[in-house]
Design an enzyme around this catalytic site. Structure first.
Site, mmCIF file in Angstrom:
data_model
loop_
_atom_site.group_PDB
_atom_site.id
_atom_site.type_symbol
_atom_site.label_atom_id
_atom_site.label_comp_id
_atom_site.label_asym_id
_atom_site.label_seq_id
_atom_site.Cartn_x
_atom_site.Cartn_y
_atom_site.Cartn_z
ATOM 1 N N ASP A 41 -31.943 16.244 -9.161
ATOM 2 C CA ASP A 41 -32.100 14.810 -9.457
ATOM 3 C C ASP A 41 -33.441 14.539 -10.140
ATOM 4 O OD1 ASP A 41 -29.604 14.105 -8.247
ATOM 5 O OD2 ASP A 41 -30.540 14.436 -6.296
ATOM 6 N N HIS A 52 -28.287 12.605 -1.914
ATOM 7 C CA HIS A 52 -27.787 13.252 -3.126
ATOM 8 C C HIS A 52 -26.313 12.929 -3.348
ATOM 9 C CE1 HIS A 52 -27.349 16.050 -6.405
ATOM 10 N NE2 HIS A 52 -26.342 16.628 -5.777
#
Ligand code: NAD
Ligand code: LMR
Length: 357
Positions: free
Chosen positions: A193, A220
């Site tokens: 990310d 996530h």
């Protein structure tokens, strides 16, 4: 040239100045050379990759095979590991490679491992959420972590397998059940990310990506991924509309790849890069390097969620200090509010799974 840049990025220091103070750890772990950079020291570290034959596992193992911080690279899967290990073992770099296949070989794979990275399990196909992987992947992570509690209870565990918001609680519950739980040693790997945020934001601003760092907090999956563009290095300003578009792209970046691969799986190469970056930072920190910071999904008191990704300072024993969520702008406070119900439910689901099994 591009390739060299990619690999040098793997060992580049993270957000704060990197000071090598030389290693004070036990001489059996490290053979200290006269070089000053941590990554040039030879550490005697055994790293295991579980799920090593997969789309992530193979390129991750290749990247780790380039690391002089690793003395043994131990590869486990339920299929094809003898071939993957034979192939990698011909590469002229330091780590010795061993391949292990099937649960009866987990003991050999894991004994003595200081770091275990787990990308074992099925990936998404178009139309699926990460939570749709729970039924298959929960028991895979549970069983592999059970083996870790038996054969390498002190290892640092990096969990890549989705849904990360649930698999990290699963791993933690297994370690608790076996009375070897150390919350500072279990990490959900959310580095991808950050990697994506750096890439997209550098592109949007025409910046050198190697100088951009954007912390990403939360979890996530979808709305639980919270990029903190207001805390980017260097400081950046965006019109609200652009900030929103970038945020949504970062949150959906996994789905972007799943759709582009059209049934052939999810991100593997960028994930291998991200996991190698995380593992390298962890190994450097274990080796005594200071200022190693990575965002990771860890046991946390920062919010009402028991597990939460934030930047963490890594040290010899894993999480040395949680650096927290910092100061959020109003837009980010709202992202955090939106994330919480899904994050809390994902965590609960993981915990319930182990308690009931
Ligand atoms: P893949 O199907 O290509 O590979 C998975 C591997 O796991 C296979 O080699 C398979 O044999 C192995 N495996 C299955 N059960 C196992 C077991 N019990 N023990 C050991 N190995 C086992 O999948 P992939 O693309 O490599 O993705 C793996 C996982 O990583 C998926 O769950 C995916 O969603 C996740 N992922 C996470 C991130 C992240 O940012 N954290 C990013 C990308 C993918
Ligand atoms: C990703 O972010 O790429 C991974 O979590 C894989 C996925 O399913 O999106």
């Amino acid at each position: 040239m591009k390739l060299i840049n990619m690999f040098s990025r793997l060992t580049r220091p993270s957000t704060v100045a990197f000071i090598c103070r030389g290693f004070s750890s036990s001489p059996s772990l490290f053979q200290v050379s006269s070089h000053t950079d941590a990554h040039q020291h030879h550490m005697n570290c055994k790293v295991a990759v579980l799920g090593a034959s997969g789309g992530i596992g193979q390129p991750l193992s290749l990247l780790l095979k380039r690391s002089s911080l690793i003395s043994q690279l131990s590869l486990y899967d339920i299929a094809h590991t003898p071939g993957v290990a034979a192939d990698l073992s011909h590469i002229e770099t330091r780590p010795k490679v061993s391949g292990h296949m099937g649960p009866e070989q987990l003991k050999d794979c894991l004994t003595g491992a200081q770091v275990v990275i787990i990308p074992a399990g099925v990936p998404r196909k178009p139309g699926m959420t990460r939570d749709d992987l729970f039924n298959t992947n929960a028991s895979i992570v549970r069983d592999l972590c059970q083996a870790c509690t038996e054969f390498c209870p002190d290892a640092m565990i990096g969990i890549v397998t989705n849904p990360v918001n649930s698999t990290v609680p699963i791993a933690s519950e297994v370690f608790k059940k076996n009375k070897v739980y150390d919350p500072n040693r279990i990490f959900g790997v959310t580095t991808l990310d950050v990697v994506r945020s750096n890439t997209f934001i550098a592109e949007a601003k025409g910046l050198d990506v190697s100088k951009v760092n954007v912390p990403v907090i939360g979890g996530h999956s979808g709305v639980t991924i919270i990029p903190l563009i207001s805390q980017a290095t260097p400081p950046l300003s965006f019109p609200q509309d652009d900030r929103k578009k970038l945020t949504v792209r970062i949150q959906n970046a996994g789905t972007e790849v799943v759709e582009a691969k059209a049934g052939a799986g999810s991100a593997t190469l960028s994930m291998a890069y991200a996991a190698a970056r995380f593992t390298t930072s962890l190994l450097e920190a274990i080796g005594g390097a200071e200022g190693k910071i990575e965002c990771a999904f860890v046991r946390s008191d920062e919010t009402e969620a028991k597990y939460f990704a934030t930047p963490v300072l890594l040290g010899k024993n894993g999480v040395e200090r949680n650096l927290g969520i910092g100061k959020l702008i109003e837009y980010e406070v709202n992202l955090l509010k939106e994330a919480m119900p899904e994050l809390l439910a994902n965590i609960q689901k993981g915990e319930d799974f182990v308690r009931q099994s």
